[in-house]
Design a protein around this motif. Sequence first.
Motif, PDB file in Angstrom:
ATOM      1  N   SER A   7     -65.797   4.980  11.283  1.00  0.00           N
ATOM      2  CA  SER A   7     -66.528   6.257  11.255  1.00  0.00           C
ATOM      3  C   SER A   7     -65.986   7.210  10.190  1.00  0.00           C
ATOM      4  CB  SER A   7     -66.497   6.931  12.637  1.00  0.00           C
ATOM      5  OG  SER A   7     -67.102   6.092  13.586  1.00  0.00           O
ATOM      6  N   ILE A   8     -65.801   6.654   9.003  1.00  0.00           N
ATOM      7  CA  ILE A   8     -65.383   7.455   7.850  1.00  0.00           C
ATOM      8  C   ILE A   8     -66.312   7.097   6.690  1.00  0.00           C
ATOM      9  CG2 ILE A   8     -62.977   7.734   8.559  1.00  0.00           C
ATOM     10  CD1 ILE A   8     -62.188   5.434   6.743  1.00  0.00           C
ATOM     11  N   SER A   9     -66.259   7.865   5.616  1.00  0.00           N
ATOM     12  CA  SER A   9     -67.150   7.609   4.482  1.00  0.00           C
ATOM     13  C   SER A   9     -66.615   6.451   3.633  1.00  0.00           C
ATOM     14  CB  SER A   9     -67.282   8.861   3.615  1.00  0.00           C
ATOM     15  OG  SER A   9     -66.103   9.042   2.850  1.00  0.00           O
ATOM     16  N   PRO A  10     -67.518   5.763   2.933  1.00  0.00           N
ATOM     17  CA  PRO A  10     -67.062   4.713   2.012  1.00  0.00           C
ATOM     18  C   PRO A  10     -66.111   5.248   0.939  1.00  0.00           C
ATOM     19  CG  PRO A  10     -69.406   4.465   2.430  1.00  0.00           C
ATOM     20  CD  PRO A  10     -68.983   5.777   3.059  1.00  0.00           C
ATOM     21  N   ALA A  11     -66.307   6.486   0.520  1.00  0.00           N
ATOM     22  CA  ALA A  11     -65.397   7.083  -0.472  1.00  0.00           C
ATOM     23  C   ALA A  11     -63.987   7.223   0.096  1.00  0.00           C
ATOM     24  CB  ALA A  11     -65.928   8.442  -0.922  1.00  0.00           C
ATOM     25  N   THR A  12     -63.884   7.574   1.372  1.00  0.00           N
ATOM     26  CA  THR A  12     -62.573   7.687   2.020  1.00  0.00           C
ATOM     27  C   THR A  12     -61.926   6.311   2.131  1.00  0.00           C
ATOM     28  OG1 THR A  12     -63.269   9.648   3.232  1.00  0.00           O
ATOM     29  CG2 THR A  12     -61.362   8.466   4.094  1.00  0.00           C
ATOM     30  N   VAL A  13     -62.732   5.308   2.451  1.00  0.00           N
ATOM     31  CA  VAL A  13     -62.206   3.937   2.502  1.00  0.00           C
ATOM     32  C   VAL A  13     -61.659   3.543   1.137  1.00  0.00           C
ATOM     33  CG1 VAL A  13     -62.776   1.499   2.838  1.00  0.00           C
ATOM     34  CG2 VAL A  13     -63.732   3.225   4.380  1.00  0.00           C
ATOM     35  N   LYS A  14     -62.425   3.856   0.103  1.00  0.00           N
ATOM     36  CA  LYS A  14     -61.994   3.529  -1.258  1.00  0.00           C
ATOM     37  C   LYS A  14     -60.656   4.196  -1.567  1.00  0.00           C
ATOM     38  CE  LYS A  14     -63.625   3.618  -6.036  1.00  0.00           C
ATOM     39  NZ  LYS A  14     -64.683   4.038  -6.944  1.00  0.00           N
ATOM     40  N   ASP A  15     -60.499   5.464  -1.183  1.00  0.00           N
ATOM     41  CA  ASP A  15     -59.233   6.171  -1.383  1.00  0.00           C
ATOM     42  C   ASP A  15     -58.099   5.474  -0.624  1.00  0.00           C
ATOM     43  OD1 ASP A  15     -60.463   8.054  -2.990  1.00  0.00           O
ATOM     44  OD2 ASP A  15     -60.657   9.547  -1.385  1.00  0.00           O
ATOM     45  N   HIS A  16     -58.380   5.072   0.617  1.00  0.00           N
ATOM     46  CA  HIS A  16     -57.360   4.372   1.410  1.00  0.00           C
ATOM     47  C   HIS A  16     -56.987   3.035   0.772  1.00  0.00           C
ATOM     48  CE1 HIS A  16     -56.923   7.138   4.692  1.00  0.00           C
ATOM     49  NE2 HIS A  16     -58.176   7.020   5.110  1.00  0.00           N
ATOM     50  N   VAL A  17     -57.986   2.299   0.285  1.00  0.00           N
ATOM     51  CA  VAL A  17     -57.708   1.001  -0.352  1.00  0.00           C
ATOM     52  C   VAL A  17     -56.823   1.205  -1.577  1.00  0.00           C
ATOM     53  CG1 VAL A  17     -58.714  -0.973  -1.561  1.00  0.00           C
ATOM     54  CG2 VAL A  17     -59.754  -0.152   0.570  1.00  0.00           C
ATOM     55  N   HIS A  18     -57.123   2.198  -2.389  1.00  0.00           N
ATOM     56  CA  HIS A  18     -56.282   2.480  -3.562  1.00  0.00           C
ATOM     57  C   HIS A  18     -54.852   2.821  -3.134  1.00  0.00           C
ATOM     58  CE1 HIS A  18     -59.158   2.140  -6.799  1.00  0.00           C
ATOM     59  NE2 HIS A  18     -60.025   2.866  -6.117  1.00  0.00           N
ATOM     60  N   ALA A  19     -54.712   3.624  -2.088  1.00  0.00           N
ATOM     61  CA  ALA A  19     -53.377   3.991  -1.600  1.00  0.00           C
ATOM     62  C   ALA A  19     -52.643   2.763  -1.057  1.00  0.00           C
ATOM     63  CB  ALA A  19     -53.497   5.068  -0.516  1.00  0.00           C
ATOM     64  N   ILE A  20     -53.363   1.897  -0.365  1.00  0.00           N
ATOM     65  CA  ILE A  20     -52.767   0.670   0.180  1.00  0.00           C
ATOM     66  C   ILE A  20     -52.232  -0.198  -0.960  1.00  0.00           C
ATOM     67  CG2 ILE A  20     -53.323  -1.535   1.307  1.00  0.00           C
ATOM     68  CD1 ILE A  20     -55.351   0.179   3.050  1.00  0.00           C
ATOM     69  N   LEU A  21     -53.046  -0.397  -1.989  1.00  0.00           N
ATOM     70  CA  LEU A  21     -52.621  -1.211  -3.129  1.00  0.00           C
ATOM     71  C   LEU A  21     -51.385  -0.614  -3.792  1.00  0.00           C
ATOM     72  CD1 LEU A  21     -56.097  -2.061  -4.728  1.00  0.00           C
ATOM     73  CD2 LEU A  21     -54.694  -3.500  -3.222  1.00  0.00           C
ATOM     74  N   LYS A  22     -51.376   0.705  -3.932  1.00  0.00           N
ATOM     75  CA  LYS A  22     -50.236   1.375  -4.567  1.00  0.00           C
ATOM     76  C   LYS A  22     -48.977   1.225  -3.701  1.00  0.00           C
ATOM     77  CE  LYS A  22     -48.671   5.754  -6.437  1.00  0.00           C
ATOM     78  NZ  LYS A  22     -48.968   7.153  -6.667  1.00  0.00           N
ATOM     79  N   HIS A  23     -49.089   1.507  -2.404  1.00  0.00           N
ATOM     80  CA  HIS A  23     -47.920   1.433  -1.507  1.00  0.00           C
ATOM     81  C   HIS A  23     -47.370   0.016  -1.394  1.00  0.00           C
ATOM     82  CE1 HIS A  23     -47.722   5.535  -0.164  1.00  0.00           C
ATOM     83  NE2 HIS A  23     -48.985   5.531   0.232  1.00  0.00           N
ATOM     84  N   LEU A  24     -48.258  -0.972  -1.412  1.00  0.00           N
ATOM     85  CA  LEU A  24     -47.824  -2.357  -1.254  1.00  0.00           C
ATOM     86  C   LEU A  24     -47.505  -3.024  -2.593  1.00  0.00           C
ATOM     87  CD1 LEU A  24     -50.287  -3.609   1.512  1.00  0.00           C
ATOM     88  CD2 LEU A  24     -48.020  -2.563   1.762  1.00  0.00           C
ATOM     89  N   ASN A  25     -47.759  -2.297  -3.685  1.00  0.00           N
ATOM     90  CA  ASN A  25     -47.512  -2.814  -5.026  1.00  0.00           C
ATOM     91  C   ASN A  25     -48.247  -4.147  -5.237  1.00  0.00           C
ATOM     92  OD1 ASN A  25     -46.463  -2.677  -7.609  1.00  0.00           O
ATOM     93  ND2 ASN A  25     -44.604  -3.787  -7.064  1.00  0.00           N
ATOM     94  N   LEU A  26     -49.498  -4.159  -4.840  1.00  0.00           N
ATOM     95  CA  LEU A  26     -50.342  -5.340  -4.994  1.00  0.00           C
ATOM     96  C   LEU A  26     -51.519  -4.987  -5.894  1.00  0.00           C
ATOM     97  CD1 LEU A  26     -50.261  -6.644  -1.315  1.00  0.00           C
ATOM     98  CD2 LEU A  26     -49.161  -7.682  -3.305  1.00  0.00           C
TER      99      LEU A  26
END
Length: 134
Positions: A99-118
């Motif tokens: 129940s969040i916007s696709p733009a918010t998901v995109k932001d989370h995915v970018h943060a996940i990639l950065k935090h996990l260095n993947l």
Amino acid sequence: MSVDPNVLAALSEALESLNRDPQRPVPSSVIAALAPLAREGTNLKIDLEASRQIGAPLVTLGYSVPESDLFAPLTPRQRDVAALLVCGQSNKEIARNLSISPATVKDHVHAILKHLNLPSRAAVIAAARSPEKS
């Protein structure tokens, strides 16, 4: 992943040593130089046959981490997104499920990639699904 030049030099020396005499152990000084790569869940493979065939060293370095450890640096919401990402859901599907916007998901995915260095979603999936998890 960026590898220290000293580690690369040690890998090259290890390959040269193995190519000179595959039956002889790699010198301990070379092994010590590779120590920065060694940590729990690390696999370092030197494929001599493939190296000979392609004319360049073929070294693979992989890390496997339990999913709980893999996602430890993430916020609770990022963990929710990562869990759905690992299930193969698209950003739209994740957005709908959380129940969040696709733009918010995109932001989370970018943060996940950065935090996990993947580098990609696929890399997150591969890291989480690795059969070598402890």
